[in-house]
Design a protein around this motif. Sequence first.
Motif, mmCIF file in Angstrom:
data_model
loop_
_atom_site.group_PDB
_atom_site.id
_atom_site.type_symbol
_atom_site.label_atom_id
_atom_site.label_comp_id
_atom_site.label_asym_id
_atom_site.label_seq_id
_atom_site.Cartn_x
_atom_site.Cartn_y
_atom_site.Cartn_z
ATOM 1 N N ALA A 134 45.844 58.749 29.887
ATOM 2 C CA ALA A 134 47.406 58.715 29.845
ATOM 3 C C ALA A 134 48.036 57.807 30.864
ATOM 4 C CB ALA A 134 47.839 60.199 30.101
ATOM 5 N N VAL A 135 47.468 57.573 31.901
ATOM 6 C CA VAL A 135 47.630 56.847 33.060
ATOM 7 C C VAL A 135 47.591 55.312 32.719
ATOM 8 C CG1 VAL A 135 46.908 55.852 35.667
ATOM 9 C CG2 VAL A 135 46.832 58.226 34.942
ATOM 10 N N CYS A 136 46.497 54.772 32.105
ATOM 11 C CA CYS A 136 46.312 53.525 31.480
ATOM 12 C C CYS A 136 47.427 53.394 30.429
ATOM 13 C CB CYS A 136 45.143 53.182 30.744
ATOM 14 S SG CYS A 136 43.704 53.489 31.937
ATOM 15 N N THR A 137 47.904 54.214 29.784
ATOM 16 C CA THR A 137 48.969 53.898 28.684
ATOM 17 C C THR A 137 50.330 53.656 29.377
ATOM 18 O OG1 THR A 137 47.777 55.353 27.185
ATOM 19 C CG2 THR A 137 49.988 55.190 26.583
ATOM 20 N N VAL A 138 50.473 54.602 30.428
ATOM 21 C CA VAL A 138 51.918 54.438 31.092
ATOM 22 C C VAL A 138 51.625 53.135 31.812
ATOM 23 C CG1 VAL A 138 53.180 55.532 32.887
ATOM 24 C CG2 VAL A 138 52.237 57.033 31.081
ATOM 25 N N ALA A 139 50.720 52.924 32.526
ATOM 26 C CA ALA A 139 50.916 51.722 33.432
ATOM 27 C C ALA A 139 51.107 50.362 32.419
ATOM 28 C CB ALA A 139 49.460 51.649 34.069
ATOM 29 N N PHE A 140 50.024 50.211 31.336
ATOM 30 C CA PHE A 140 50.299 49.264 30.685
ATOM 31 C C PHE A 140 51.501 49.038 29.822
ATOM 32 C CE2 PHE A 140 45.724 48.880 31.579
ATOM 33 C CZ PHE A 140 45.573 47.454 31.718
ATOM 34 N N ALA A 141 52.152 49.997 29.465
ATOM 35 C CA ALA A 141 53.345 50.127 28.788
ATOM 36 C C ALA A 141 54.423 49.639 29.737
ATOM 37 C CB ALA A 141 53.613 51.552 28.391
ATOM 38 N N ALA A 142 54.231 49.905 31.075
ATOM 39 C CA ALA A 142 55.310 49.714 31.954
ATOM 40 C C ALA A 142 55.143 48.052 32.649
ATOM 41 C CB ALA A 142 55.306 50.479 33.250
ATOM 42 N N GLY A 143 54.171 47.356 31.952
ATOM 43 C CA GLY A 143 53.964 46.050 32.022
ATOM 44 C C GLY A 143 52.825 45.833 33.151
ATOM 45 N N ALA A 144 52.023 46.538 33.273
ATOM 46 C CA ALA A 144 51.009 46.306 34.301
ATOM 47 C C ALA A 144 50.027 45.211 33.441
ATOM 48 C CB ALA A 144 50.246 47.720 34.764
ATOM 49 N N GLY A 145 49.560 44.251 34.508
ATOM 50 C CA GLY A 145 48.508 43.349 34.232
ATOM 51 C C GLY A 145 47.085 43.635 34.854
ATOM 52 N N LEU A 146 46.181 42.884 34.119
ATOM 53 C CA LEU A 146 44.854 42.935 34.582
ATOM 54 C C LEU A 146 44.070 41.598 34.490
ATOM 55 C CD1 LEU A 146 43.022 45.348 35.716
ATOM 56 C CD2 LEU A 146 42.268 45.475 33.291
ATOM 57 N N PRO A 147 43.474 41.175 35.707
ATOM 58 C CA PRO A 147 42.862 39.787 35.375
ATOM 59 C C PRO A 147 41.675 40.146 34.339
ATOM 60 C CG PRO A 147 43.113 40.300 37.661
ATOM 61 C CD PRO A 147 43.716 41.439 37.092
ATOM 62 N N GLU A 148 41.241 39.097 33.490
ATOM 63 C CA GLU A 148 40.229 39.253 32.540
ATOM 64 C C GLU A 148 39.181 39.824 32.937
ATOM 65 O OE1 GLU A 148 38.444 36.332 28.943
ATOM 66 O OE2 GLU A 148 39.716 35.549 30.344
ATOM 67 N N ARG A 149 38.625 39.296 34.185
ATOM 68 C CA ARG A 149 37.191 39.629 34.451
ATOM 69 C C ARG A 149 37.210 41.363 34.893
ATOM 70 N NH1 ARG A 149 39.492 37.067 38.882
ATOM 71 N NH2 ARG A 149 39.750 38.250 40.728
ATOM 72 N N TRP A 150 38.268 41.970 35.156
ATOM 73 C CA TRP A 150 38.326 43.214 35.528
ATOM 74 C C TRP A 150 38.507 44.048 34.259
ATOM 75 C CZ3 TRP A 150 36.756 44.658 40.124
ATOM 76 C CH2 TRP A 150 37.212 43.958 41.070
ATOM 77 N N ARG A 151 38.644 43.289 33.055
ATOM 78 C CA ARG A 151 38.816 44.258 31.845
ATOM 79 C C ARG A 151 37.309 44.712 31.235
ATOM 80 N NH1 ARG A 151 42.559 39.665 28.695
ATOM 81 N NH2 ARG A 151 44.478 40.095 30.221
ATOM 82 N N TYR A 152 36.415 44.055 31.843
ATOM 83 C CA TYR A 152 35.072 44.352 31.583
ATOM 84 C C TYR A 152 34.386 45.566 32.496
ATOM 85 C CZ TYR A 152 35.245 40.279 28.495
ATOM 86 O OH TYR A 152 35.479 39.332 27.401
ATOM 87 N N LEU A 153 35.308 45.821 33.496
ATOM 88 C CA LEU A 153 34.634 46.954 34.494
ATOM 89 C C LEU A 153 34.295 48.166 33.944
ATOM 90 C CD1 LEU A 153 34.021 47.245 37.525
ATOM 91 C CD2 LEU A 153 36.386 48.173 37.818
ATOM 92 N N PRO A 154 35.116 48.841 33.081
ATOM 93 C CA PRO A 154 34.667 49.987 32.496
ATOM 94 C C PRO A 154 33.433 50.212 31.422
ATOM 95 C CG PRO A 154 36.924 50.098 32.172
ATOM 96 C CD PRO A 154 36.454 48.515 32.523
ATOM 97 N N LEU A 155 33.151 48.853 30.993
ATOM 98 C CA LEU A 155 31.978 48.621 29.973
ATOM 99 C C LEU A 155 30.805 48.307 31.085
ATOM 100 C CD1 LEU A 155 32.897 46.100 27.213
ATOM 101 C CD2 LEU A 155 32.247 48.528 27.183
ATOM 102 N N ALA A 156 30.894 47.764 32.221
ATOM 103 C CA ALA A 156 29.920 47.408 33.042
ATOM 104 C C ALA A 156 29.322 48.790 33.764
ATOM 105 C CB ALA A 156 30.386 46.587 34.322
ATOM 106 N N ALA A 157 30.472 49.839 33.991
ATOM 107 C CA ALA A 157 30.235 51.013 34.519
ATOM 108 C C ALA A 157 29.398 51.682 33.522
ATOM 109 C CB ALA A 157 31.407 51.754 34.959
#
Length: 344
Positions: free
Chosen positions: A32-55
């Motif tokens: 839910a937090v991610c949904t609200v954040a990205f729906a509101a226009g939050a951005g994320l650097p490409e390298r950080w998009r892989y963080l959950p997979l790395a974890a």
Amino acid sequence: MATVTDAPVRLPAGVRETLRLPVVWLPWLPVAVCTVAFAAGAGLPERWRYLPLAASVVVLGFPHGAVDWAALPRAVTGRLDPRWILLVGAVYLVAGGAYAVAWFFLPVASAVGFVALTWFHWGQGELHPLVAVLGADHLDSRPRRALFVLVRGGLPMLVPLLAFPERYRAVVAGFAAPFGGEFATWPVTPGVRLALGVTFGALTVAALALGYREADDRRAWAIDAGETGLLWAYFLVVPPVFAVGVYFCCWHAPRHIARVATLDDVAAAALERGRLAPATRRFAREAVLPTLGGLAVCWALWVSTPQPPTTLAGAAAIYLVAIAVVTLPHVVVVTALDRVQGYW
């Protein structure tokens, strides 16, 4: 419509109450937090998009299937029967080994097959929390369960394609690239995506409408509907790699871990008393060595690929291929577990 009358498994009331928080409610929070954040226009650097997979290598994701060696024997015999342990090992060796070889000879077909396999598996993984933990009676027939699996599995596997077609294409193509495979064309045009979206949306509405009509417990149905709507929104607005990584670690894996914990008499007794920590520790101990074996699969694929990756995306692709290799036997085991527990 045929009703399942001899099963599925029903958990004791104390276990259900203990599992509601980690299995039903906590997975909603990060999604839910991610949904609200990205729906509101939050951005994320490409390298950080892989963080959950790395974890996910060590945090719930990769280890969640590492206790298959114990889960199926316990489900069938009630104990760690050596014959069943050897059978699970043979499934991993044969099915996983064959799939690993396929990546070297049929990389494109293997990549597409991984998407289809994950679609089914992530759908089937949603049955136990809804039926056994929440007691969802609107899923009391095999046809409705099949439709439920189709919809729930399609949320993480199809919806991102509708919203992020080029990123989706890059990820799937990335699976095959280290093994020399290339997608000559990308068949999912805007028209095809529109047709897929309309069809899948109609299936979603049909599944929920049929469930509502058959539900005696409307609270369980409302949770099903709420989760379905939340996941639709989540995968429409959150970038695919990040979205799948969070879903894998925070939604799918904890639900499966909770399921296998209920098969262990010691862990189940702790859950009955409202104690999560002892059950979690037992899972961790039993998962350590198989998880290390899975990491060995990652290493073997890395050193043997014809075109070793040189980028973060390429490294993630190798990791996901390793997940694919162990997912096939994992799906065989979970499907057998579903049969033993009466879901089909």
